[in-house]
Design an enzyme around this catalytic site. Structure first.
Site, PDB file in Angstrom:
ATOM      1  NE  ARG A  76     105.247   9.130  16.846  1.00 33.87           N
ATOM      2  CZ  ARG A  76     105.685   9.801  15.617  1.00 33.87           C
ATOM      3  NH1 ARG A  76     106.655   9.794  15.122  1.00 33.87           N
ATOM      4  NH2 ARG A  76     104.788  10.963  15.262  1.00 33.87           N
ATOM      5  CB  VAL A 129     112.120   1.187  16.982  1.00 33.78           C
ATOM      6  CG1 VAL A 129     113.289   0.204  16.998  1.00 33.78           C
ATOM      7  CG2 VAL A 129     111.655   1.316  18.491  1.00 33.78           C
ATOM      8  CD  GLU A 130     106.598   2.695  17.740  1.00 31.80           C
ATOM      9  OE1 GLU A 130     106.227   3.775  18.405  1.00 31.80           O
ATOM     10  OE2 GLU A 130     106.146   1.644  17.963  1.00 31.80           O
ATOM     11  N   GLY A 131     110.772   6.055  14.715  1.00 32.78           N
ATOM     12  CA  GLY A 131     111.259   7.370  14.394  1.00 32.78           C
ATOM     13  C   GLY A 131     112.660   7.510  15.434  1.00 32.78           C
TER      14      GLY A 131
END
Length: 783
Positions: free
Chosen positions: A337, A459-461
């Site tokens: 991230r 995406v990714e949270g």
């Protein structure tokens, strides 16, 4: 007599307070113990997955900001990330070659995929194995090199960047490196490094998006047949979606809950979230269909399986790592991230700054480049300053990974704020391009980026979740010097040791809160002018360090008061939590920007970028303070907080238009500062590419401007008045025919006009697009 009595009473009271709070056994019994019991009752129970998520990763610079008195010498001492000779060569050659192989319009409109030549190139050259050590055949590049490469690829094509980014992020390779058995590493890592295996990792399900711990996918430990013999394994059922590279992967990383109802592995029935590697050809695994995420043609799709049997050897790390999947994912999440989305979105911003800045100089209206209109200067300023800050955050955060950090909070800050600023940058770019930006086609260099902006946000949270629940929610516990200690004390099974630990943390916490309340008030009262900062900082940035120290102290105090008053309720007050997270984030963004300014040698030409970015961010931090205080649930406490934090009123207004003008001017003319700002942008060398045409058109426009000024002067003097060609669109031809321009000057203007026409051109197509010979990937998918 009265004086003596009063003195005695005061002394007795002081002695009683000293005994009560200074004699620890007495303090623990009379003060801490009752508070401890109450605290344990009101503290929400924490699941194992919540605890592992909370404890995953490391605390880095954000811890300094949370403690209220940042050690700026520590920030300045962090090594500046640099590429090795091999990494720089790879950037200059292989990465540029990969960019040259891709035609984004062809990928997004015609084929729906990277060309076979591009796939073969990125496999052969090791793009898919940048994080894999050389002993397994990988490139073993640094996190910073990984970030640089993804940034450059992102200025060319999202499909290219994502296809390289994902195998080097959270997925099979990284999990194998940290947790795989030797046999798994020896088998898979060389194949992943050479591109013989294409990895994907499946976590998200239709019923558990951002709440990954609630995935419904399950496995049951059992015996079964595998390759002709009976082995101990598991039957796994899963339904996943949004899996990047899923449709083309040959090796699927899979997360699921594992149960052992028959006790084949021990007494525990529920073993926990487990991660396994599933080859594509495993019987029962359904892989191959795809989603179409906003015409971004990187491979992304669902995968399913029902009662798919696989041996326990498929578990990453083997049977010993059964049930350890959640911890594995949480420990590795920060690295990916920190790099993937900050890099790809910074690349998008660099492309926008470079190309839109050039367009704003080439495109004229009312006989003036549109970049010189104040209305256009405003979005140009945001584009330039935000890009400068985004790149600073990207580099500093990637550098933390190379220092061995796993900064879970910092990675969330970088992901959220870089993607949000990218959204603003591209939106501003589209506003400036106008009609040119909204007509898709080979000549449009920004339309696809605009279409795909929500992908990075989601995406990714998802950003809403990240801002409202993670930035402060996780940051308050991980970064605060006492909160996590208090929580651990409450969960300690040894009650007496827990009380001792809680007592130490509680009184340290109280002193911390009072100290920072006083510091915040005094710094506000003095305008922070007496705050000590390192002598070796740039004089023009000294006040920023002082004000950031003031804001850090005020944030530490405000956070403590919020937690004290609201307790567990703060978790549900997501708007307040989000604004507290905003303050912490703004302090980090400013820190990264100051770090960049120092690291790059205090470039005078870059100073407007730095000044505007920091001023804007500090103003936003100030507004976030206001948002918390104005909405504090107990009014008199909120009013008191305002008087402590801002005793003399607000220190910041909106950034200066004068500095904004300097930033906008920097974007519309060639300079070393502009090159530094857009250093990773891929620049095609020929005019057949829209960005390549813009580069040449900008140079031609600047060369033509003094000649055009003379031409306008001739027109005003009436020297073209009687010329029969004076009414034509191109006055240059009329002036040349009249002998008023030299052949050389006429050639310069003619070349400028040719390039300008290429740049402002928009594409058109047959009206029946749906029946055209070259259908879009959407039409092909529907067919």
């Amino acid at each position: 007599m009265i004086t003596t009595i009063v003195t005695g009473l005061v002394g007795a009271l002081a002695l009683a307070v000293f005994i009560l709070f200074g004699v620890r056994p007495l303090r623990r019994r009379l003060v801490s113990a009752p508070i401890f019991e109450t605290y344990k009752r009101i503290l929400p129970q924490m699941s194992d997955t919540e605890r592992e998520a909370l404890e995953a990763g490391t605390v880095w610079w954000e811890g300094e900001l949370f403690r209220g008195d940042p050690d700026w010498r520590r920030l300045l001492a962090y090594p500046v990330p640099k590429l090795t000779a091999a990494e720089q060569s790879f950037m200059d050659h292989e990465t540029a070659q990969a960019c040259a192989l891709v035609d984004d319009w062809q990928v997004t409109h015609e084929s729906g995929n990277l060309s076979p030549e591009t796939w073969q190139f990125i496999k052969e050259k090791g793009f898919l194995g940048m994080i894999i050590p050389r002993r397994y055949g990988g490139l073993e590049f640094s996190a910073y090199a990984h970030s640089q490469i993804v940034t450059k690829l992102s200025t060319r094509s999202s499909a290219l960047a994502v296809s390289v980014m994902v195998p080097n992020s959270l997925g099979p390779a990284e999990l194998l490196l940290h947790y795989g058995t030797d046999a798994q590493k020896d088998h898979y890592l060389p194949r992943l490094a050479k591109g013989l295996e294409i990895p994907a990792f499946a976590l998200t399900s239709p019923w558990a998006g951002s709440d990954a711990a609630s995935i419904p996918d399950v496995g049951i430990v059992c015996r079964g047949q595998w390759q002709g013999r009976e082995v101990l394994g598991m039957r796994v059922t899963w339904d996943k979606r949004y899996i990047t590279l899923g449709p083309v992967c040959t090796l699927l990383g899979l997360a699921f809950h594992l149960y052992d109802p028959d006790g084949l592995l021990g007494d525990k029935k529920y073993l926990g979230i487990t991660c396994a590697l599933v080859p594509r050809d495993t019987p029962g695994a359904e892989i191959g269909r795809r989603h179409l995420p906003l015409n971004a043609m990187f491979m992304n799709g669902p995968t399913r399986g029902r009662n798919v049997f696989m041996p326990l050897d498929f578990v990453i790390g083997g049977p010993a790592m059964v049930g350890q999947g959640w911890r594995m994912l949480m420990e590795c999440l920060a690295a990916g991230r920190s790099i993937s989305l900050p890099s790809s979105n910074t690349g998008m911003a660099q492309l926008t700054a470079r190309a839109v800045g050039a367009y704003a100089r080439v495109r004229s209206q009312f006989k003036m480049p549109i970049g010189r209109f104040e209305g256009v200067e405003e979005p140009l300023t945001r584009i330039g300053a935000y890009t400068y800050m985004m790149d600073a955050v990207r580099k500093m955060t990637a550098g933390a990974i190379d220092l061995g950090e796993k900064p879970s909070v910092v990675s969330a800050i970088a992901k959220y704020h870089v993607t949000e600023r990218a959204r603003q940058v591209v939106n501003d770019g589209m506003d400036i391009l106008g009609g040119k930006g909204i007509c898709l086609g080979p000549s449009n260099f920004l339309g696809r980026a605009y279409q795909q902006l929500p992908i990075g946000i989601t995406v990714e949270g998802a950003n809403i979740l990240t801002r409202s629940m993670i930035l402060f929610g996780q940051g308050a516990i991980r970064c605060h010097p006492y909160v996590l200690k208090e929580m651990k004390a409450a969960f300690n099974s040894d009650g007496q040791q827990g009380l001792r630990d809680f007592d130490e943390a509680l009184f340290g916490h109280l002193l911390f809160t009072i100290t920072h309340g006083v510091r915040a008030f005094l710094k506000g009262l003095t305008g922070s002018h007496f705050v000590a900062v390192p002598e070796n900082v740039a004089p023009e940035t000294r006040r920023y360090y002082q004000q950031l120290t003031r804001f850090s102290a005020a944030f530490a105090f405000l956070a403590d008061i919020s937690m004290l008053v609201l307790g567990g309720e703060l978790k549900r007050r997501e708007k307040l939590s989000a604004r507290l997270g905003d303050i912490l984030s703004m302090l980090y963004l400013c820190s990264a920007t100051l770090k960049r300014y120092e690291a790059e040698g205090r470039q005078e030409a870059d100073a407007p970028l730095m000044h505007w970015a920091i001023w804007d961010t500090m103003y936003k931090a100030q507004m976030a303070f206001d948002g918390v205080i104005a909405n504090f649930p107990i009014g008199w406490i909120g009013r008191s907080l305002y008087r402590i934090v801002f005793p003399l009123g607000h220190p910041y207004d909106v950034p200066s238009d004068r500095i904004g003008h300097q930033v906008a001017k920097l974007l519309i003319e060639p300079s070393p500062a502009r090159d530094r700002l857009t250093a990773e942008t891929y620049l095609p060398p020929h005019i057949g590419e829209p960005v390549g045409a813009l580069e040449q058109a900008l140079a031609a426009t600047i060369a033509a401007e003094p000649i055009e000024a003379r031409l306008r002067s001739l027109e005003k003097q009436g020297r073209l008045k009687d010329n029969p060609e004076a009414n034509v669109r191109d006055l240059a031809q009329a002036a040349f025919a009249a002998g008023l321009l030299t052949a050389e000057d006429y050639g310069v203007l003619k070349r400028r006009n040719e390039l300008r026409d290429i740049v402002i051109r928009v594409d058109d197509f047959p009206f029946d697009l749906g029946h055209d010979a070259q259908q879009t990937p959407l039409h092909k998918a529907a067919a």
